[in-house]
Design a protein around this motif. Structure first.
Motif, PDB file in Angstrom:
ATOM      1  N   GLU A  48       0.827  -1.218   0.000  1.00  0.00           N
ATOM      2  CA  GLU A  48       0.000   0.000   0.000  1.00  0.00           C
ATOM      3  C   GLU A  48       0.861   1.268   0.000  1.00  0.00           C
ATOM      4  O   GLU A  48       0.441   2.316  -0.491  1.00  0.00           O
ATOM      5  N   LYS A 160       1.070   6.547   4.163  1.00  0.00           N
ATOM      6  CA  LYS A 160       0.609   6.680   2.786  1.00  0.00           C
ATOM      7  C   LYS A 160      -0.530   5.693   2.599  1.00  0.00           C
ATOM      8  O   LYS A 160      -0.417   4.533   2.988  1.00  0.00           O
ATOM      9  N   ASN A 161      -1.619   6.170   2.033  1.00  0.00           N
ATOM     10  CA  ASN A 161      -2.815   5.331   1.855  1.00  0.00           C
ATOM     11  C   ASN A 161      -3.275   4.708   3.174  1.00  0.00           C
ATOM     12  O   ASN A 161      -3.662   3.536   3.238  1.00  0.00           O
ATOM     13  N   ASN A 162      -3.145   5.512   4.249  1.00  0.00           N
ATOM     14  CA  ASN A 162      -3.625   5.134   5.584  1.00  0.00           C
ATOM     15  C   ASN A 162      -2.854   3.989   6.224  1.00  0.00           C
ATOM     16  O   ASN A 162      -3.340   3.361   7.168  1.00  0.00           O
TER      17      ASN A 162
END
Length: 286
Positions: A48, A160-162
Motif C-alpha cells: 500500500e 501513505k494510503n492510511n
C-alpha cells in the motif's frame, strides 16, 4: 616562424579550454542541480505504501552566492519530479554571522521553500549554520512558515494510503548542534522502514545501524572541487570518512548529498549540486 605559430596556437587552445572550464565551474555547474534518481527495495515497505518518492536536499546556503533566481530554478526542477515527501538536511543560510540575512532575504527564502510541493509533508533538520547565533532564534519559525517541520532529536511516522510508510528520525547536527541519539530513537518501532535524517554524515559511526535502513546527510558539498577517481580535494569536519555519494555499512545505506549551494567560493568541479530522488518500493510486502 611556423613552429612559433603552432606553439602559439596550442597555447591559445589550452588557454581557451581553461577559460571555458573556469566559466563552466563558476557559472553553469553551480546553478545546474542534478536529479539523482535511486530506487530502494525493501520488504519493510508494504504494498500500500510502495513507490513512495522522497526528495532529499541539503545545504542551500542562501544569501551569499545562492540567490532567488538560482534557487527558484532548482526548485522548479525538483517540483517537476513530483515527490511525495521532501527532506532537508540543514544549512539554510551561508555564514550568517558575516552575511546576516535581511528581512527581505528571509522572506525570499520562505517564499521559495514554501513553493516546494510534497503531499505527504516537508521535514528538516538543522545544520551547523542554522545554530549560528545570527539566525538560530528564527530558523524554526522560518521553516514553519515555509510548511517544513523541524525535527530535533525526535521521530515521527509517515503514512501513505492510511498505512505506515516509514519512520523518520531527525537528529541534530554533529557539528555545532546537540545530537541526542538515545532521545531520537526513544520508542521507535524499527519493524517499519526507518530513515535517519541528519546533517553531518560521520555521525553514522555512532548510530544503532541494526535498527536503521537508510541515513541521509549532507554538509560536505562533495568538497565542491573533486577529481575523478580521487574525490573531494578538501573535506570538512563531520564528513571526513563519508564525503559524497552512496555507502553501505553493514545493512544500512548512507547517502551523502553534495547539497544545493556553495560556501567560501562559488565554484563546483565534478561536484554538481544534487537533489536525491529516492523511490521506496515493496519487495514481498507485508
Amino acid at each position: 616562424m611556423k613552429k612559433i605559430l603552432k606553439v602559439l596556437a596550442v597555447l591559445f587552445l589550452i588557454a581557451a579550454l581553461v577559460a571555458a572550464f573556469i566559466f563552466y565551474s563558476t557559472n553553469v555547474s553551480v546553478a545546474n542541480v542534478t536529479i539523482v534518481n535511486q530506487t530502494i527495495e525493501s520488504n519493510k515497505i508494504s504494498s500500500e505504501a510502495s513507490n513512495l518518492k522522497i526528495a532529499f536536499i541539503s545545504d542551500i546556503h542562501y544569501n551569499h552566492f545562492m540567490n532567488y533566481e538560482r534557487l527558484e530554478r532548482m526548485i522548479e526542477k525538483i517540483n517537476a519530479n513530483k515527490p511525495d515527501i521532501i527532506l532537508f538536511g540543514g544549512d539554510l543560510f551561508d555564514d550568517p554571522s558575516n552575511y546576516p540575512p535581511s528581512e527581505e532575504a528571509q522572506q525570499e527564502l520562505i517564499t521559495l521553500l514554501k513553493s516546494l510541493q510534497a503531499d505527504l509533508g516537508k521535514f528538516a533538520v538543522s545544520g551547523e549554520e542554522d545554530h549560528d547565533p545570527a539566525v538560530s532564534d528564527m530558523i524554526e519559525n522560518l521553516l514553519y512558515q515555509a510548511d517544513f517541520e523541524l525535527l530535533t532529536n525526535e521521530h515521527l511516522m509517515i503514512t501513505k494510503n492510511n498505512v505506515t510508510a516509514v519512520n523518520l528520525i531527525g537528529i541534530d547536527s554533529q557539528i555545532g548542534g546537540n545530537p541526542d541519539i538515545s532521545l531520537a530513537f526513544e520508542n521507535v518501532d524499527t519493524s517499519a522502514y526507518t530513515i535517519v535524517l541528519t546533517h553531518a554524515p560521520d555521525i553514522v559511526s555512532e548510530l544503532p545501524l541494526n535498527n536503521i535502513d537508510l541515513v541521509l546527510a549532507g554538509h560536505s558539498h562533495g568538497g565542491q572541487i573533486a577529481l575523478p577517481f580521487i574525490g573531494a580535494l578538501s573535506k570538512k569536519e563531520g564528513a571526513i570518512v563519508y564525503s559524497s555519494g552512496e555507502y553501505t555499512i553493514n545493512q544500512t545505506k548512507l547517502i551523502v548529498s553534495n547539497g544545493l549551494g556553495t560556501t567560501e567560493s562559488d565554484i563546483r568541479i565534478f561536484a554538481d549540486p544534487q537533489c536525491h530522488m529516492i523511490r521506496l518500493t515493496a519487495t514481498g510486502g507485508k
